[in-house]
Each structure stands twice: as C-alpha cells, then as structure tokens.
Design a protein around this motif. Structure first.
Motif, PDB file in Angstrom:
ATOM      1  N   THR A   1       0.811  -1.223   0.000  1.00 52.73           N
ATOM      2  CA  THR A   1       0.000   0.000   0.000  1.00 52.73           C
ATOM      3  C   THR A   1       0.841   1.267   0.000  1.00 52.73           C
ATOM      4  O   THR A   1       0.317   2.354   0.202  1.00 52.73           O
ATOM      5  N   SER A   2       2.143   1.122  -0.232  1.00 50.66           N
ATOM      6  CA  SER A   2       3.044   2.288  -0.252  1.00 50.66           C
ATOM      7  C   SER A   2       3.577   2.471  -1.667  1.00 50.66           C
ATOM      8  O   SER A   2       4.772   2.315  -1.933  1.00 50.66           O
ATOM      9  N   ASN A   3       2.715   2.813  -2.580  1.00 49.38           N
ATOM     10  CA  ASN A   3       3.069   2.859  -3.997  1.00 49.38           C
ATOM     11  C   ASN A   3       3.940   4.039  -4.380  1.00 49.38           C
ATOM     12  O   ASN A   3       4.434   4.101  -5.512  1.00 49.38           O
ATOM     13  N   ASN A   4       4.133   5.011  -3.465  1.00 51.92           N
ATOM     14  CA  ASN A   4       4.999   6.152  -3.759  1.00 51.92           C
ATOM     15  C   ASN A   4       6.408   5.993  -3.200  1.00 51.92           C
ATOM     16  O   ASN A   4       7.203   6.936  -3.250  1.00 51.92           O
ATOM     17  N   LEU A   5       6.727   4.812  -2.675  1.00 52.51           N
ATOM     18  CA  LEU A   5       8.062   4.595  -2.109  1.00 52.51           C
ATOM     19  C   LEU A   5       9.134   4.749  -3.179  1.00 52.51           C
ATOM     20  O   LEU A   5       9.063   4.139  -4.247  1.00 52.51           O
ATOM     21  N   THR A   6      10.161   5.548  -2.855  1.00 53.45           N
ATOM     22  CA  THR A   6      11.333   5.659  -3.719  1.00 53.45           C
ATOM     23  C   THR A   6      12.574   5.064  -3.066  1.00 53.45           C
ATOM     24  O   THR A   6      13.538   4.740  -3.751  1.00 53.45           O
ATOM     25  N   SER A   7      12.556   4.920  -1.715  1.00 56.76           N
ATOM     26  CA  SER A   7      13.710   4.375  -1.000  1.00 56.76           C
ATOM     27  C   SER A   7      13.225   3.418   0.081  1.00 56.76           C
ATOM     28  O   SER A   7      12.356   3.764   0.882  1.00 56.76           O
ATOM     29  N   LEU A   8      13.805   2.210   0.106  1.00 51.00           N
ATOM     30  CA  LEU A   8      13.391   1.180   1.056  1.00 51.00           C
ATOM     31  C   LEU A   8      14.618   0.524   1.669  1.00 51.00           C
ATOM     32  O   LEU A   8      15.526   0.089   0.962  1.00 51.00           O
ATOM     33  N   VAL A   9      14.650   0.479   3.023  1.00 49.04           N
ATOM     34  CA  VAL A   9      15.697  -0.227   3.761  1.00 49.04           C
ATOM     35  C   VAL A   9      15.024  -1.244   4.670  1.00 49.04           C
ATOM     36  O   VAL A   9      14.151  -0.892   5.473  1.00 49.04           O
ATOM     37  N   ILE A  10      15.418  -2.500   4.539  1.00 45.43           N
ATOM     38  CA  ILE A  10      14.955  -3.559   5.433  1.00 45.43           C
ATOM     39  C   ILE A  10      16.200  -4.208   6.013  1.00 45.43           C
ATOM     40  O   ILE A  10      16.958  -4.868   5.301  1.00 45.43           O
ATOM     41  N   SER A  11      16.445  -3.996   7.302  1.00 44.78           N
ATOM     42  CA  SER A  11      17.682  -4.451   7.922  1.00 44.78           C
ATOM     43  C   SER A  11      17.378  -5.275   9.171  1.00 44.78           C
ATOM     44  O   SER A  11      16.840  -4.756  10.147  1.00 44.78           O
ATOM     45  N   ASN A  12      17.708  -6.560   9.114  1.00 44.03           N
ATOM     46  CA  ASN A  12      17.602  -7.454  10.273  1.00 44.03           C
ATOM     47  C   ASN A  12      16.214  -7.452  10.895  1.00 44.03           C
ATOM     48  O   ASN A  12      16.071  -7.452  12.114  1.00 44.03           O
ATOM     49  N   CYS A  13      15.211  -7.413  10.061  1.00 47.53           N
ATOM     50  CA  CYS A  13      13.837  -7.457  10.561  1.00 47.53           C
ATOM     51  C   CYS A  13      13.398  -8.904  10.707  1.00 47.53           C
ATOM     52  O   CYS A  13      13.761  -9.770   9.908  1.00 47.53           O
ATOM     53  N   GLY A  14      12.591  -9.172  11.737  1.00 39.82           N
ATOM     54  CA  GLY A  14      12.137 -10.525  12.002  1.00 39.82           C
ATOM     55  C   GLY A  14      10.631 -10.599  12.070  1.00 39.82           C
ATOM     56  O   GLY A  14       9.956  -9.622  12.395  1.00 39.82           O
TER      57      GLY A  14
ATOM     58  N   LEU B   1      10.012 -14.341   7.140  1.00 39.50           N
ATOM     59  CA  LEU B   1       9.361 -13.371   6.264  1.00 39.50           C
ATOM     60  C   LEU B   1       9.543 -13.738   4.801  1.00 39.50           C
ATOM     61  O   LEU B   1      10.567 -14.305   4.397  1.00 39.50           O
ATOM     62  N   SER B   2       8.546 -13.408   4.002  1.00 39.15           N
ATOM     63  CA  SER B   2       8.601 -13.637   2.566  1.00 39.15           C
ATOM     64  C   SER B   2       7.937 -12.459   1.872  1.00 39.15           C
ATOM     65  O   SER B   2       6.777 -12.155   2.129  1.00 39.15           O
ATOM     66  N   VAL B   3       8.695 -11.780   0.997  1.00 43.22           N
ATOM     67  CA  VAL B   3       8.195 -10.560   0.366  1.00 43.22           C
ATOM     68  C   VAL B   3       8.558 -10.566  -1.114  1.00 43.22           C
ATOM     69  O   VAL B   3       9.702 -10.853  -1.479  1.00 43.22           O
ATOM     70  N   ASN B   4       7.594 -10.250  -1.960  1.00 38.45           N
ATOM     71  CA  ASN B   4       7.822  -9.989  -3.371  1.00 38.45           C
ATOM     72  C   ASN B   4       7.519  -8.513  -3.616  1.00 38.45           C
ATOM     73  O   ASN B   4       6.367  -8.097  -3.518  1.00 38.45           O
ATOM     74  N   LEU B   5       8.543  -7.740  -3.926  1.00 38.07           N
ATOM     75  CA  LEU B   5       8.390  -6.294  -4.052  1.00 38.07           C
ATOM     76  C   LEU B   5       7.845  -5.928  -5.423  1.00 38.07           C
ATOM     77  O   LEU B   5       8.369  -6.372  -6.449  1.00 38.07           O
ATOM     78  N   SER B   6       6.810  -5.106  -5.410  1.00 37.18           N
ATOM     79  CA  SER B   6       6.265  -4.551  -6.638  1.00 37.18           C
ATOM     80  C   SER B   6       5.936  -3.088  -6.363  1.00 37.18           C
ATOM     81  O   SER B   6       4.819  -2.737  -5.996  1.00 37.18           O
ATOM     82  N   LEU B   7       6.952  -2.241  -6.517  1.00 34.21           N
ATOM     83  CA  LEU B   7       6.839  -0.829  -6.172  1.00 34.21           C
ATOM     84  C   LEU B   7       7.212   0.001  -7.397  1.00 34.21           C
ATOM     85  O   LEU B   7       8.391   0.055  -7.782  1.00 34.21           O
TER      86      LEU B   7
ATOM     87  N   VAL C   1       9.761  -8.164  -7.947  1.00 27.87           N
ATOM     88  CA  VAL C   1       8.914  -8.650  -9.039  1.00 27.87           C
ATOM     89  C   VAL C   1       8.757  -7.588 -10.109  1.00 27.87           C
ATOM     90  O   VAL C   1       8.925  -7.851 -11.307  1.00 27.87           O
ATOM     91  N   SER C   2       8.447  -6.359  -9.671  1.00 26.55           N
ATOM     92  CA  SER C   2       8.239  -5.276 -10.631  1.00 26.55           C
ATOM     93  C   SER C   2       8.545  -3.938  -9.972  1.00 26.55           C
ATOM     94  O   SER C   2       7.728  -3.414  -9.223  1.00 26.55           O
TER      95      SER C   2
END
Length: 440
Positions: free
Chosen positions: A182-195, A201-207, A227-228
């Motif tokens: 639901t964050s379709n305006n994201l231009t920068s993403l950091v995911i560090s050591n998240c549990g 966790l399982s994520v397919n990014l489409s941003l 993914v996209s």
C-alpha cells in the motif's frame, strides 16, 4: 551610548521559528524568558528531536528518583500537547525498557491528532513492546529501529510515503506485505535485520517508483525478490551471521540478485558472494544496465576452498555485466598480518590469467578502486587481474591505511603486465591523504 536594537524580535514569525528549529530543545524553551513576545513562540515549533537521556524540556536527567520511563513519555505527551501548530517532524531516541507501552501508543495517537506529520523517526534500544502505527495521512518518511510494529485494522497505507527504513523491527509477514503493497509512492526502502512474529518473512516487491533498495538479512527471511520495480537504480545486499552454507539460503540470495537485474549500481558483501558460489555458477544471467559494482572480501574467514569459490563467483558476476564501468573492492581485515599472510598464500594459487569472455573488460571498465589496510600478495593478485584484463582501464586507485611496505609493493606491481596503454595506478592514503602515482 545608544541602546542596542533588538533586531531579532522584529523578524517575521516564520524566520524566528526557523531559527528555533535549529536549536536544542532546552535552548528553545529558555527563549520564553527573553520577552513577552517570545513567551509562547516555542509552541509553534514544527520539529521535535527528543532523547530519553534528557528531560523533554531539555534538562539532563540527573535526579536518581526519576527512573520511570513511562513518566518521561507522559512528559513528552504534555510537551507535544502544548504545541499550537502542526508538527511536521518528530524524532524520538528511547534507550530504556518501557514499563507501560500504552503511554507510547497514546503519544503516537496524539501525533496523529496534531496532523501534518511528514517525518517520523523512532529509535528504541530496549524493547518497548508492540506499537500500532496510526494512519498518518501526510507521512513521507518513516524510520523505525528496534520495536514491534502492528498495523491497525482497516489499514489503507501511507499514501504519500517516499522513504521507509526498518532496522531490527519485529513485524508479522502479513503486516509487512500490507505495508509495502500500500506504499506505492516509495522511492527508498531499507529492510535491515527485521524478524517476523511467527514464521520467516517472505516478500515480493512490486513498487512502481522504487529507486533505492537496501536489504540486510540475519536469517529472518526465506524469500525477498523484486517482481516489478522498473525505476530501481541502486541495490545494496548484505548478510549478517547468516548460514551461508545452507542451500536454501543460497537459492534465496540467487533469486534476489537476479531479480534486481535492472539496477545501475549494486553493492554486495562477502557472504553474498559465498552464497552465490554454491548455486549460481551453472546459470547464465545478465544485469544489462549495471555500471557500478562494489563488493567486499572478509579475509578472516576465508580458506583455500572458499578463496577459489569466491573468485569463481566474482568471475560469474563479471560475465553478467556487459556495460560495467566502475568497480570497487573492499579487502576487509587485512591489518591482521597472520590472516593476510595466510590469504596471500591461498590467493597465489588462484589462476590470475588473461580472460577473453568478459564484455565489460573488453570495452567499458575504465575505473577500479581497491581499498585495503596494508599491502600483501593478495592485493597484488587482484590488481594483476585488472591490469591484465581491463583493456580500457584508465584509473586503478588503491586506497590503504598503512604504507610501510609501499616501496616493495610498488616494485612488485611494476612487474605486472599491463594491457591498457592508458592505465594509471594511483595510491591514496586514507589517513594522510597522500597520493602516489604509478604508470603515469
């Protein structure tokens, strides 16, 4: 003698607020004693930067009886309640265990009521318990460190969010996917050591607007792939204390690296190369837009077999980058001479030879940087590879901290065959900034 003119008090309100916004909170509050016109000026502050080692009004917490963290949060609540205008930026450093997480939730709900919040930075160095993120409609930047996060029922997304940074955050797989979806305006993403709060966790990014991705995994993810994200330009992938010998983990790394194939800048750490060496070598793939590659080597943990595997993974990557222009290599922990000597022997056994199967070395690679702590045969091996194979090389920059062995190192370097007639070798001391040129 004429009285001094109070020019600051005659400044426009917006200018005075801008000045106050650049001061520490204790200095800001003290301005209320300057004059009647300054008494409530601080309540118009659009930004708050608070730390639990100070009273919310900026006074050091020296009272030994003041040990209840929830009371500190309550005073922050009263401070925010005193503000008369919208709060655009709120930053909170909290270093103590929280005995009552409801007071923190109440503070977040108050920030929602204030309206207009654009940047929210929450740093927790002890577990504060679970917090529910309110739906901040104006939020553009969200940084969270060290907390449990849950999304409210009916969450529809931060529609204006541009930067999301999650460090050591515990979050359910469903909530993380909902937040990203639901964050379709994201231009920068950091995911560090998240549990995850339950399963990995399982994520397919489409941003659609994502330009920068930084991913650091300590083993809590079973899948992350792009993914996209057609605008993605820069990707950073690191591993921390992960089981790099696991085939499942190695396949995950291969999927992630191949899914960012459209980036122009890629940074990988040593453990990623180790993972790729397990599963990637039989496959052909391309990163057709990549112009900058950076990777690191950790010599403390390398052995003979690993040195060969990592070297093969590096060659595998190099073949996939037809227009690569710039390369940077970090040789970590070379300052430990026993490790350096051991690795030097191992690297001597690697087949540093001429290769004709690398399109980028034939045409596009013009700049290579190798950063290290001290000189040894390991460094000569990497330098030899590029001087021998990069036909269009213009600059080879060698950064170092300790230069006692430089004369003998340069003597060895001058024995290396150089393919490019335009190649220049420059030594740069990171401590003294001294520059020494070779092959000019």
């Amino acid at each position: 003698m004429a009285a001094e003119v109070d020019r600051i008090s005659f400044l426009p309100l917006e200018i005075k607020i801008e000045i106050l916004s650049r001061l520490r909170i204790n200095h800001v509050v003290r301005t209320s004693a300057l004059a009647r016109s300054w008494r409530h000026l601080w309540t118009h502050l659009p930004c708050l930067n608070l730390s639990s080692d100070q009273d919310p009004l900026g006074n050091p917490r020296n009272d030994p009886t003041d040990t209840v963290p929830s009371s500190w949060i309550q005073r922050v609540h009263r401070l925010v309640s005193s503000l008369r205008g919208p709060l655009r930026v709120f930053q909170l450093f909290f270093s103590e265990p929280l005995d009552d997480e409801s007071v923190l939730q109440s503070l977040l709900d108050l920030l929602l009521q204030k309206g207009g919040l654009q940047t929210l930075n929450l740093y927790f160095f002890n577990d504060p318990g679970k917090i529910h993120l309110p739906l901040f409609h104006s939020l553009k930047v969200l940084r969270l460190i060290g907390c449990h996060v849950a999304l409210p029922i009916g969450f529809r997304g931060f529609l204006r969010l541009e930067t999301l940074e999650l460090y050591g955050v515990k979050i359910s797989n469903d909530d993380l996917n909902l937040l990203l979806r639901t964050s379709n305006n994201l231009t920068s993403l950091v995911i560090s050591n998240c549990g995850a709060l339950e399963n990995p966790l399982s994520v397919n990014l489409s941003l659609p607007l994502l330009r920068q991705l930084e991913f650091e995994n300590e083993g809590f993810f079973e899948n992350l792939s792009v993914v996209s994200s057609p605008c993605l330009e820069h990707a950073v992938i690191r591993l921390i204390d992960a089981d790099c010998s696991s085939q499942n983990f190695a396949w995950m790394m291969l999927r992630l690296v191949t899914s960012v194939a459209m980036v122009s800048s890629l940074k990988l750490d040593f453990d990623v190369l180790k993972c790729l060496s397990l599963v990637a070598l039989p496959f052909n793939f391309a990163i057709p837009r990549l112009r900058f590659l950076m990777f690191s080597l950790d010599v403390d943990t390398i052995d003979n077999t690993m040195a060969t595997r990592v070297y093969d993974a590096f060659l595998w990557l190099l073949r996939s980058m037809p227009i690569l222009e710039e390369l940077e290599i970090e040789l970590d922990s070379i300052e430990y001479h026993d490790q350096a000597d051991r690795l030097a022997i191992l690297m001597k056994e690697l087949p540093i030879e001429r290769h004709d199967s690398f399109a980028c070395l034939e045409r596009t690679v013009t700049s290579v940087t190798i950063n290290m702590s001290s000189f040894d045969v390991t460094s000569i091996a990497w330098i030899q590879f590029f001087l021998l194979n990069a036909k269009g090389l213009e600059l080879l920059k060698i950064g170092y901290f300790h230069g006692d062995d430089m004369p003998s190192f340069i003597e060895e370097l001058q024995k290396v065959e150089v393919t490019s007639s335009d190649a220049k070798v420059m030594f740069f001391n990171s401590h003294t900034h001294q520059i020494t040129n070779v092959y000019e």
